[in-house]
Design a protein around this motif. Structure first.
Motif, mmCIF file in Angstrom:
data_model
loop_
_atom_site.group_PDB
_atom_site.id
_atom_site.type_symbol
_atom_site.label_atom_id
_atom_site.label_comp_id
_atom_site.label_asym_id
_atom_site.label_seq_id
_atom_site.Cartn_x
_atom_site.Cartn_y
_atom_site.Cartn_z
ATOM 1 N N MET A 1 0.833 -1.206 0.000
ATOM 2 C CA MET A 1 0.000 0.000 0.000
ATOM 3 C C MET A 1 0.866 1.255 0.000
ATOM 4 S SD MET A 1 -2.938 -1.290 2.707
ATOM 5 C CE MET A 1 -3.929 0.184 2.532
ATOM 6 N N ASP A 2 1.941 1.236 0.758
ATOM 7 C CA ASP A 2 2.843 2.398 0.788
ATOM 8 C C ASP A 2 3.540 2.583 -0.565
ATOM 9 O OD1 ASP A 2 2.216 2.967 3.384
ATOM 10 O OD2 ASP A 2 3.908 1.844 4.233
ATOM 11 N N LEU A 3 3.894 1.493 -1.231
ATOM 12 C CA LEU A 3 4.540 1.590 -2.538
ATOM 13 C C LEU A 3 3.634 2.313 -3.533
ATOM 14 C CD1 LEU A 3 6.149 -1.953 -2.958
ATOM 15 C CD2 LEU A 3 7.341 0.211 -2.571
ATOM 16 N N ILE A 4 2.352 1.981 -3.505
ATOM 17 C CA ILE A 4 1.412 2.601 -4.450
ATOM 18 C C ILE A 4 1.142 4.044 -4.065
ATOM 19 C CG2 ILE A 4 -0.944 2.471 -5.347
ATOM 20 C CD1 ILE A 4 -0.799 -0.551 -5.007
ATOM 21 N N GLU A 5 0.943 4.312 -2.785
ATOM 22 C CA GLU A 5 0.617 5.669 -2.350
ATOM 23 C C GLU A 5 1.809 6.608 -2.487
ATOM 24 O OE1 GLU A 5 -0.778 5.143 1.581
ATOM 25 O OE2 GLU A 5 -2.724 4.273 0.981
ATOM 26 N N ASN A 6 3.040 6.096 -2.393
ATOM 27 C CA ASN A 6 4.220 6.958 -2.550
ATOM 28 C C ASN A 6 4.346 7.492 -3.969
ATOM 29 O OD1 ASN A 6 5.019 6.708 0.107
ATOM 30 N ND2 ASN A 6 6.370 4.963 -0.276
ATOM 31 N N LYS A 7 3.780 6.811 -4.926
ATOM 32 C CA LYS A 7 3.771 7.284 -6.315
ATOM 33 C C LYS A 7 2.498 8.061 -6.631
ATOM 34 C CE LYS A 7 7.667 5.281 -7.461
ATOM 35 N NZ LYS A 7 8.846 6.031 -7.931
ATOM 36 N N LYS A 8 1.843 8.528 -5.572
ATOM 37 C CA LYS A 8 0.579 9.271 -5.709
ATOM 38 C C LYS A 8 -0.476 8.441 -6.423
ATOM 39 C CE LYS A 8 2.775 13.824 -5.670
ATOM 40 N NZ LYS A 8 2.920 15.117 -6.361
ATOM 41 N N GLY A 9 -0.431 7.172 -6.171
ATOM 42 C CA GLY A 9 -1.449 6.300 -6.721
ATOM 43 C C GLY A 9 -2.606 6.114 -5.748
ATOM 44 N N TRP A 10 -3.603 5.416 -6.177
ATOM 45 C CA TRP A 10 -4.770 5.146 -5.316
ATOM 46 C C TRP A 10 -5.365 3.797 -5.689
ATOM 47 C CZ3 TRP A 10 -8.779 4.535 -8.619
ATOM 48 C CH2 TRP A 10 -8.782 5.288 -9.799
ATOM 49 N N MET A 11 -6.131 3.261 -4.751
ATOM 50 C CA MET A 11 -6.781 1.962 -4.940
ATOM 51 C C MET A 11 -8.267 2.093 -4.631
ATOM 52 S SD MET A 11 -4.070 -0.825 -3.409
ATOM 53 C CE MET A 11 -3.902 -0.040 -1.813
ATOM 54 N N LEU A 12 -9.085 1.552 -5.521
ATOM 55 C CA LEU A 12 -10.536 1.526 -5.314
ATOM 56 C C LEU A 12 -10.913 0.145 -4.791
ATOM 57 C CD1 LEU A 12 -13.333 2.820 -5.613
ATOM 58 C CD2 LEU A 12 -13.396 1.935 -7.963
ATOM 59 N N TRP A 13 -11.335 0.089 -3.530
ATOM 60 C CA TRP A 13 -11.623 -1.181 -2.879
ATOM 61 C C TRP A 13 -13.116 -1.507 -2.942
ATOM 62 C CZ3 TRP A 13 -8.200 -4.669 -0.862
ATOM 63 C CH2 TRP A 13 -6.895 -4.241 -0.690
ATOM 64 N N PRO A 14 -13.476 -2.784 -2.881
ATOM 65 C CA PRO A 14 -14.899 -3.159 -2.733
ATOM 66 C C PRO A 14 -15.370 -2.815 -1.326
ATOM 67 C CG PRO A 14 -13.499 -5.107 -2.689
ATOM 68 C CD PRO A 14 -12.606 -3.963 -3.053
ATOM 69 N N PRO A 15 -16.669 -2.843 -1.077
ATOM 70 C CA PRO A 15 -17.160 -2.477 0.265
ATOM 71 C C PRO A 15 -16.572 -3.326 1.387
ATOM 72 C CG PRO A 15 -18.967 -2.566 -1.313
ATOM 73 C CD PRO A 15 -17.766 -3.100 -2.022
ATOM 74 N N LEU A 16 -16.310 -4.606 1.111
ATOM 75 C CA LEU A 16 -15.749 -5.508 2.114
ATOM 76 C C LEU A 16 -14.395 -5.991 1.621
ATOM 77 C CD1 LEU A 16 -16.468 -6.855 4.824
ATOM 78 C CD2 LEU A 16 -17.344 -8.800 3.529
ATOM 79 N N ARG A 17 -13.339 -5.702 2.366
ATOM 80 C CA ARG A 17 -11.976 -5.990 1.902
ATOM 81 C C ARG A 17 -11.518 -7.398 2.288
ATOM 82 N NH1 ARG A 17 -8.406 -0.439 2.690
ATOM 83 N NH2 ARG A 17 -9.922 1.010 1.799
ATOM 84 N N TYR A 18 -12.416 -8.354 2.181
ATOM 85 C CA TYR A 18 -12.073 -9.736 2.505
ATOM 86 C C TYR A 18 -12.697 -10.666 1.478
ATOM 87 C CZ TYR A 18 -10.630 -8.043 7.099
ATOM 88 O OH TYR A 18 -10.003 -7.370 8.114
#
Length: 321
Positions: free
Chosen positions: A62-79
């Protein structure tokens, strides 16, 4: 109303991967877009060290993606149904909280995610078994009722012997010999479930085969398959459609029972029966048994109400003039 509610629940759970998943629906990273839910990406694509599939719940990724100013769209339940929560605040099975809305099971897996996937697999299993058993049962009943005679007597004696076989015990024996799977269980249950419609279809064909319009069709030289399909089958479909929701109900109950006894789907599969078994084994975690019970009770109640509505719709005594 039951049909609408059941259809909504079924179609929502058909897209279970978009509701409960441990992978993001969409990732934006260094100007590019990635869809982990469809494509497997190695960790190295996002600047990681290993060429294995990225663990998107890992704070490092998660830090690798956010450090490049990226973002992630998650489903309502992350499992997902097999995702283990490694950051539980209580020993598994843990009670419901803001992270796991219905708690976790004894292996740390999210109960709500397993309910969503278990609901889907139960309905798909029941629908598949109902369709195939109905096709075989209608065909066998039509052959018996139309031709009658020794063919009818022979098949009736065979069905009487076949239905006397203790199917549950046989299923348990087979499941103990071979590793059960979705299709193996479906094939075994199909061996016994097709007889449920034979009686009503046979009765309709016996009743209607000597009607005047059928005799007229024979006199005109209409082929036997055409007479059976065009003139006799519609009469039998009324009873068939009336019984199909109840056959679906029985199919789901059988699968749940086998999973509860440990002879159903492979270990780790999202199973409502397995969740009930966990509730029985963990009485100090009542959310396991209650979640499984209310889900199965809602599902079977909706199917029963749908079956009763179909029966009333085809009942001529309740026709509104």
């Amino acid at each position: 109303m039951s049909l609408i509610l059941f259809a909504v629940l079924f179609f929502v759970t058909l897209g279970a991967e978009f509701i409960a998943n441990d992978k993001p629906l969409l990732i934006h990273y260094e100007g590019g877009y990635y869809a982990p839910i469809f494509i497997t990406y190695p960790e190295t694509i996002f600047g990681g060290d290993f060429a294995t599939e990225a663990d998107y719940r890992d704070p490092y990724v998660m830090d690798l993606i956010e450090n490049k100013k990226g973002w992630m769209l998650w489903p309502p339940l992350r499992y997902n149904y097999n995702t283990i929560n490694l950051n539980l605040t209580h020993p598994a099975p843990s009670p419901p909280d803001s992270e796991n809305w219905l708690g976790t099971d004894d292996q740390g897996r999210d109960v709500l995610a397993r309910l969503i996937y278990g609901f889907r697999i139960s309905i798909l299993f029941g629908l598949t078994l109902t369709i195939f058993s109905s096709l075989i049962g209608v065909f066998a009943g039509a052959i018996q009722g139309y031709f009658g005679g020794w063919l009818d007597l022979s098949l009736q004696r065979f069905i009487e012997i076949w239905t006397s076989v203790p199917s549950l015990y046989l299923l348990i024996i087979i499941a103990a010999v071979i590793e059960p799977s979705f299709w193996i269980l479906l094939g075994i249950l199909l061996l016994f479930s097709w007889v449920s419609l034979v009686g009503v279809v046979r009765a309709e064909f016996l009743r209607a085969r000597n009607f005047d319009y059928v005799e007229a069709a024979r006199a005109l030289g209409v082929a036997t398959p055409t007479i059976m399909v065009r003139h006799l089958l519609p009469n039998a479909m009324v009873a068939t459609l009336t019984l199909m929701p109840f056959i679906l109900n029985a199919s789901i109950t059988t699968l749940t029972s086998l999973d509860f006894l440990g002879f159903g789907l492979p270990p780790g599969s999202p199973s409502l029966g397995e969740l009930l078994a966990q509730g029985k084994a963990n009485l100090h975690a009542p959310w396991l048994g209650l979640a499984g019970f209310f889900t199965i009770a809602l599902m079977l109640s909706l199917l029963i109400f749908i079956g009763e509505a179909v029966r009333d719709a085809f009942d001529p005594r309740k026709t509104i003039l």
